[in-house]
Design a protein around this motif. Sequence first.
Motif, PDB file in Angstrom:
ATOM      1  N   LEU A   1      -1.199  16.781   0.891  1.00 56.33           N
ATOM      2  CA  LEU A   1      -1.929  17.453   1.971  1.00 56.33           C
ATOM      3  C   LEU A   1      -1.146  17.399   3.277  1.00 56.33           C
ATOM      4  O   LEU A   1      -1.143  18.367   4.049  1.00 56.33           O
ATOM      5  CB  LEU A   1      -3.303  16.816   2.142  1.00 56.33           C
ATOM      6  N   MET A   2      -0.477  16.284   3.537  1.00 58.83           N
ATOM      7  CA  MET A   2       0.300  16.170   4.760  1.00 58.83           C
ATOM      8  C   MET A   2       1.487  17.136   4.738  1.00 58.83           C
ATOM      9  O   MET A   2       1.770  17.822   5.727  1.00 58.83           O
ATOM     10  CB  MET A   2       0.795  14.742   4.943  1.00 58.83           C
ATOM     11  N   VAL A   3       2.184  17.192   3.595  1.00 62.57           N
ATOM     12  CA  VAL A   3       3.329  18.097   3.483  1.00 62.57           C
ATOM     13  C   VAL A   3       2.872  19.547   3.645  1.00 62.57           C
ATOM     14  O   VAL A   3       3.515  20.347   4.338  1.00 62.57           O
ATOM     15  CB  VAL A   3       4.046  17.888   2.134  1.00 62.57           C
ATOM     16  N   SER A   4       1.747  19.887   3.018  1.00 68.05           N
ATOM     17  CA  SER A   4       1.225  21.252   3.146  1.00 68.05           C
ATOM     18  C   SER A   4       0.786  21.537   4.573  1.00 68.05           C
ATOM     19  O   SER A   4       1.024  22.632   5.112  1.00 68.05           O
ATOM     20  CB  SER A   4       0.055  21.463   2.177  1.00 68.05           C
ATOM     21  N   GLY A   5       0.140  20.556   5.209  1.00 64.30           N
ATOM     22  CA  GLY A   5      -0.318  20.757   6.574  1.00 64.30           C
ATOM     23  C   GLY A   5       0.816  20.930   7.564  1.00 64.30           C
ATOM     24  O   GLY A   5       0.673  21.639   8.574  1.00 64.30           O
ATOM     25  N   LEU A   6       1.947  20.292   7.308  1.00 60.50           N
ATOM     26  CA  LEU A   6       3.105  20.436   8.192  1.00 60.50           C
ATOM     27  C   LEU A   6       3.921  21.692   7.892  1.00 60.50           C
ATOM     28  O   LEU A   6       4.912  21.952   8.570  1.00 60.50           O
ATOM     29  CB  LEU A   6       4.013  19.202   8.055  1.00 60.50           C
ATOM     30  N   GLY A   7       3.499  22.466   6.907  1.00 61.81           N
ATOM     31  CA  GLY A   7       4.216  23.696   6.567  1.00 61.81           C
ATOM     32  C   GLY A   7       5.543  23.466   5.876  1.00 61.81           C
ATOM     33  O   GLY A   7       6.439  24.310   5.957  1.00 61.81           O
ATOM     34  N   LEU A   8       5.667  22.357   5.171  1.00 68.22           N
ATOM     35  CA  LEU A   8       6.931  22.029   4.497  1.00 68.22           C
ATOM     36  C   LEU A   8       6.962  22.470   3.046  1.00 68.22           C
ATOM     37  O   LEU A   8       7.985  22.279   2.371  1.00 68.22           O
ATOM     38  CB  LEU A   8       7.177  20.510   4.564  1.00 68.22           C
ATOM     39  N   LYS A   9       5.872  23.026   2.551  1.00 70.34           N
ATOM     40  CA  LYS A   9       5.860  23.468   1.162  1.00 70.34           C
ATOM     41  C   LYS A   9       6.863  24.593   0.953  1.00 70.34           C
ATOM     42  O   LYS A   9       7.018  25.468   1.794  1.00 70.34           O
ATOM     43  CB  LYS A   9       4.465  23.945   0.780  1.00 70.34           C
TER      44      LYS A   9
ATOM     45  N   LEU B   1      11.999  14.492   3.456  1.00 63.42           N
ATOM     46  CA  LEU B   1      11.191  13.732   4.407  1.00 63.42           C
ATOM     47  C   LEU B   1      10.131  12.826   3.766  1.00 63.42           C
ATOM     48  O   LEU B   1       9.929  11.702   4.238  1.00 63.42           O
ATOM     49  CB  LEU B   1      10.527  14.693   5.401  1.00 63.42           C
ATOM     50  N   PRO B   2       9.409  13.240   2.703  1.00 62.76           N
ATOM     51  CA  PRO B   2       8.381  12.329   2.151  1.00 62.76           C
ATOM     52  C   PRO B   2       8.936  11.013   1.627  1.00 62.76           C
ATOM     53  O   PRO B   2       8.216  10.013   1.585  1.00 62.76           O
ATOM     54  CB  PRO B   2       7.761  13.161   1.015  1.00 62.76           C
ATOM     55  N   THR B   3      10.204  10.987   1.224  1.00 61.92           N
ATOM     56  CA  THR B   3      10.797   9.752   0.702  1.00 61.92           C
ATOM     57  C   THR B   3      12.040   9.365   1.507  1.00 61.92           C
ATOM     58  O   THR B   3      12.978   8.771   0.964  1.00 61.92           O
ATOM     59  CB  THR B   3      11.182   9.939  -0.776  1.00 61.92           C
ATOM     60  N   ALA B   4      12.035   9.685   2.788  1.00 61.53           N
ATOM     61  CA  ALA B   4      13.243   9.492   3.588  1.00 61.53           C
ATOM     62  C   ALA B   4      13.576   8.024   3.811  1.00 61.53           C
ATOM     63  O   ALA B   4      14.746   7.651   3.881  1.00 61.53           O
ATOM     64  CB  ALA B   4      13.103  10.204   4.938  1.00 61.53           C
ATOM     65  N   VAL B   5      12.572   7.174   3.933  1.00 60.34           N
ATOM     66  CA  VAL B   5      12.811   5.767   4.270  1.00 60.34           C
ATOM     67  C   VAL B   5      12.172   4.886   3.210  1.00 60.34           C
ATOM     68  O   VAL B   5      11.011   5.088   2.840  1.00 60.34           O
ATOM     69  CB  VAL B   5      12.251   5.415   5.659  1.00 60.34           C
TER      70      VAL B   5
ATOM     71  N   PHE C   1       0.835  -1.198   0.000  1.00 57.59           N
ATOM     72  CA  PHE C   1       0.000   0.000   0.000  1.00 57.59           C
ATOM     73  C   PHE C   1       0.875   1.255   0.000  1.00 57.59           C
ATOM     74  O   PHE C   1       1.885   1.316   0.706  1.00 57.59           O
ATOM     75  CB  PHE C   1      -0.931   0.019   1.222  1.00 57.59           C
ATOM     76  N   PHE C   2       0.451   2.226  -0.805  1.00 53.42           N
ATOM     77  CA  PHE C   2       1.083   3.542  -0.826  1.00 53.42           C
ATOM     78  C   PHE C   2      -0.009   4.583  -0.645  1.00 53.42           C
ATOM     79  O   PHE C   2      -1.082   4.458  -1.265  1.00 53.42           O
ATOM     80  CB  PHE C   2       1.830   3.775  -2.138  1.00 53.42           C
ATOM     81  N   PRO C   3       0.198   5.585   0.217  1.00 53.45           N
ATOM     82  CA  PRO C   3      -0.901   6.525   0.515  1.00 53.45           C
ATOM     83  C   PRO C   3      -1.383   7.314  -0.679  1.00 53.45           C
ATOM     84  O   PRO C   3      -2.510   7.806  -0.679  1.00 53.45           O
ATOM     85  CB  PRO C   3      -0.290   7.445   1.586  1.00 53.45           C
ATOM     86  N   GLY C   4      -0.566   7.485  -1.706  1.00 54.24           N
ATOM     87  CA  GLY C   4      -0.989   8.257  -2.863  1.00 54.24           C
ATOM     88  C   GLY C   4      -0.466   9.681  -2.834  1.00 54.24           C
ATOM     89  O   GLY C   4      -0.022  10.189  -1.799  1.00 54.24           O
ATOM     90  N   ILE C   5      -0.536  10.336  -3.972  1.00 52.42           N
ATOM     91  CA  ILE C   5       0.051  11.669  -4.110  1.00 52.42           C
ATOM     92  C   ILE C   5      -0.737  12.713  -3.322  1.00 52.42           C
ATOM     93  O   ILE C   5      -0.160  13.541  -2.618  1.00 52.42           O
ATOM     94  CB  ILE C   5       0.126  12.061  -5.600  1.00 52.42           C
TER      95      ILE C   5
END
Length: 303
Positions: free
Chosen positions: A142-150, A158-162, A133-137
């Motif tokens: 939305l997670m990256v935007s919500g964490l203020g990383l945009k 971080l999105p592809t760290a591991v 399973f992959f969460p999808g784009i």
Amino acid sequence: MTALTRRKPARLAPWEERPSPAGQLGKGTLITLILVAVLGPLYTIVLTSLSSSATVNRAGGLVLVPDGITFEAYRQIFSDTVVSRAVLVSTGVTVVGTLISAGVSVLGAYSLSRPGSFLHRPLLFTVLLMFVFFPGIIPVYLMVSGLGLKDSYWSLILPTAVSAFNVVVLRSFFMNIPGELLDSARIDGAGEFRILFRIVLPMSKAVTAVVAMFYAVGYWNAWFNAMLYMDDTRKWPLALILRQYVVDSNPLPAATAGVTGDAPPTLAIKMAIVVIAVIPALIMYPLVQRHFTKGVIVGAIKG
């Protein structure tokens, strides 16, 4: 027959037999064809990047026969702040991202290789579930935007760290280390971190180098995350510049006021950017290959 009769020598396996002259000729021919297939395009790209516009125009495209060498394409590239900044961004993201990814992967793999570790089964199941399973784009965006990383360099790391695959590869190698060796270290008073850094990692140089190389090449060639999360073109990595400038033939974005890309790039400049993007991998592979050999030999002797 007497006991002194000589025994007939055992038949060697097919892969142990000395190849015939025809076999040696066939192997040599195959290796030569592979080298031509690999080095031929690289030679053409490098030669085109070192050719003048007149030479490229006379060749009608990629240059196969040299007619003078010039570094004008590279001078134009590095005089442009866009490409120079992109090289620095890619270098920083690759170095920092590789250290973070390799470190987290090693720590996670070591903990999952110990059957009695905290939440061993649920965590191992979660890692294996990532293969399916992959969460999808959209959720990741939305997670990256919500964490203020945009528009932050962390959005490239971080999105592809591991990678679950790399964690499983490291875990499998760590599980092959003799448990008696680790138990003797615990009896001597060594903690888990000391065992990891003083015993496990020195015996796992080869696999650690492989995983680190996978992460480094992935970060250096990554462009999709930058296209999603980076609105500021000054923070674009080299891979995205390569895609926009070479693949799509789009003008370079303005890095500073007054800098514009009015005309599509010439073929020599395109090939020069390709060479700049390929050079780190060409340097890394021979260095890591020597490290592979050393790590395997040391691990075999100590094991």
